[in-house]
Structures are given as structure tokens and as C-alpha cells.
Motif scaffolding. Structure first.
Motif, short mmCIF file in Angstrom:
data_model
loop_
_atom_site.label_atom_id
_atom_site.label_comp_id
_atom_site.label_asym_id
_atom_site.label_seq_id
_atom_site.Cartn_x
_atom_site.Cartn_y
_atom_site.Cartn_z
N TYR A 54 0.83 -1.19 0.00
CA TYR A 54 0.00 0.00 0.00
C TYR A 54 0.87 1.25 0.00
O TYR A 54 1.92 1.28 0.64
CB TYR A 54 -0.91 0.04 1.23
N SER A 55 0.44 2.27 -0.71
CA SER A 55 1.11 3.57 -0.70
C SER A 55 0.14 4.59 -0.14
O SER A 55 -1.06 4.55 -0.44
CB SER A 55 1.51 3.98 -2.12
N TYR A 56 0.66 5.49 0.66
CA TYR A 56 -0.18 6.51 1.28
C TYR A 56 0.29 7.88 0.82
O TYR A 56 1.48 8.18 0.83
CB TYR A 56 -0.09 6.42 2.81
N TYR A 57 -0.66 8.68 0.42
CA TYR A 57 -0.39 10.04 -0.04
C TYR A 57 -1.21 11.01 0.79
O TYR A 57 -2.37 10.75 1.09
CB TYR A 57 -0.79 10.19 -1.52
N ARG A 58 -0.60 12.11 1.14
CA ARG A 58 -1.33 13.18 1.82
C ARG A 58 -1.41 14.32 0.81
O ARG A 58 -0.40 14.91 0.45
CB ARG A 58 -0.63 13.63 3.09
N ALA A 59 -2.63 14.55 0.32
CA ALA A 59 -2.85 15.55 -0.73
C ALA A 59 -4.07 16.39 -0.38
O ALA A 59 -5.14 16.23 -0.96
CB ALA A 59 -3.04 14.84 -2.07
N PRO A 60 -3.92 17.31 0.56
CA PRO A 60 -5.08 18.07 1.03
C PRO A 60 -5.68 19.00 -0.03
O PRO A 60 -6.84 19.36 0.06
CB PRO A 60 -4.53 18.87 2.21
N ASN A 61 -4.91 19.34 -1.08
CA ASN A 61 -5.41 20.26 -2.11
C ASN A 61 -5.77 19.56 -3.41
O ASN A 61 -6.06 20.22 -4.41
CB ASN A 61 -4.37 21.34 -2.40
N ALA A 62 -5.74 18.24 -3.44
CA ALA A 62 -6.00 17.50 -4.68
C ALA A 62 -7.46 17.60 -5.10
O ALA A 62 -8.35 17.47 -4.28
CB ALA A 62 -5.60 16.04 -4.51
N ARG A 63 -7.65 17.82 -6.37
CA ARG A 63 -9.00 17.78 -6.93
C ARG A 63 -9.15 16.54 -7.80
O ARG A 63 -10.25 16.10 -8.07
CB ARG A 63 -9.29 19.05 -7.72
N ASN A 64 -8.02 15.99 -8.26
CA ASN A 64 -8.02 14.78 -9.09
C ASN A 64 -6.95 13.81 -8.60
O ASN A 64 -5.83 14.23 -8.29
CB ASN A 64 -7.72 15.12 -10.55
N VAL A 65 -7.31 12.54 -8.55
CA VAL A 65 -6.36 11.48 -8.24
C VAL A 65 -6.46 10.47 -9.38
O VAL A 65 -7.52 9.92 -9.66
CB VAL A 65 -6.68 10.79 -6.89
N VAL A 66 -5.34 10.25 -10.07
CA VAL A 66 -5.31 9.36 -11.22
C VAL A 66 -4.31 8.24 -10.95
O VAL A 66 -3.17 8.49 -10.55
CB VAL A 66 -4.90 10.12 -12.51
N PHE A 67 -4.76 7.01 -11.16
CA PHE A 67 -3.91 5.84 -11.00
C PHE A 67 -3.71 5.20 -12.37
O PHE A 67 -4.68 4.80 -13.01
CB PHE A 67 -4.55 4.85 -10.03
N GLU A 68 -2.46 5.16 -12.83
CA GLU A 68 -2.13 4.56 -14.13
C GLU A 68 -1.13 3.43 -13.92
O GLU A 68 0.08 3.63 -14.04
CB GLU A 68 -1.54 5.61 -15.06
N PRO A 69 -1.60 2.22 -13.62
CA PRO A 69 -0.68 1.10 -13.46
C PRO A 69 -0.05 0.74 -14.80
O PRO A 69 -0.72 0.74 -15.83
CB PRO A 69 -1.56 -0.02 -12.93
N GLN A 70 1.24 0.47 -14.79
CA GLN A 70 1.96 0.06 -15.99
C GLN A 70 2.22 -1.44 -15.86
O GLN A 70 3.16 -1.86 -15.19
CB GLN A 70 3.28 0.83 -16.12
#
Length: 121
Positions: A54-70
Motif C-alpha cells: 500500500y502507498s499513502y499520499y497526503r494531498a489536502p489540495n488535490a482535486r483529481n487522483v489518477v492511477f495509471e498502473p503500468q
């Protein structure tokens, strides 16, 4: 994480990546096909990525979260577990280039990357 609260089921000791703005998560993954014999036969397919599950991100200003697995589907790692529990019997890993390891260590994501990219290991 979009606020200052810890999500459920997360340890405060796990690393968190701080991101300002939108989040783009693009990571490499390799298929892993595993056969297990101890405790009953089982054949499983997994995805192997770098680092923690698992990866954890703290992004209080994010409006978009995009996951692009390769997914590198042409670079499959095969593993076969021991059939008899005995000291020195380890899972055997066969890499896409034909190399085999059975030394008790976990499979190497870096080795898979090197094989795919054609770089020395």
C-alpha cells in the motif's frame, strides 16, 4: 488522505508521501504466477510492484487522483514453493530471462526492471 485524520487500518509508522495539487500515481507491475504445495496445492496469480503493498499520499489540495498502473505482461515471474518442508528448501523463482534463484530471499523487483529495460544487474 485529504484531511489531517488518519484513515482506518493504517499505522502511524507507515511512510506518507506529501503531494501538493493533483495526484498522478504511475507505477510498474509484473505478473507473478505462484505454485504452492505445502498445506495443499494452490496456483495463484499476483501483481508484483516496487516497495510496500500500500502507498499513502497526503494531498489536502488535490482535486483529481489518477492511477495509471503500468502492467508489463510480457515479463512474468514464476515461483514454485517447496514440496517438502526441510531446512534449505526455498521457493524457486524463474525470471523472464530464464535465470533461477532459490536462496530464501523475496523476488527482486529491481531484477525484473533490469530485464525489461535491458540494463546490467
Amino acid at each position: 488522505m485529504f484531511d489531517q485524520h488518519l484513515p482506518q487500518q493504517r499505522s502511524v509508522f507507515e511512510p506518507t508521501k506529501k503531494v501538493s495539487g493533483d495526484v498522478l500515481i504511475r507505477k510498474d507491475y509484473y505478473p507473478r504466477v505462484s505454485e504452492h504445495f505445502l498445506g495443499g496445492y494452490e496456483k495463484l496469480a499476483w501483481l508484483l510492484g516496487e516497495g510496500e503493498i500500500y502507498s499513502y499520499y497526503r494531498a489536502p489540495n488535490a482535486r483529481n487522483v489518477v492511477f495509471e498502473p503500468q502492467l508489463h505482461a510480457d515479463y512474468v515471474l514464476y515461483s514454485v514453493g517447496p514440496k517438502v518442508k526441510r531446512k534449505g528448501n526455498y521457493t524457486r523463482y524463474t525470471y523472464p530471462d530464464g535465470t533461477v534463484t532459490a536462496d530464501g530471499r523475496d523476488p527482486s523487483f529491481r531484477r525484473l526492471q533490469a530485464i525489461r529495460l535491458g540494463t546490467p544487474q
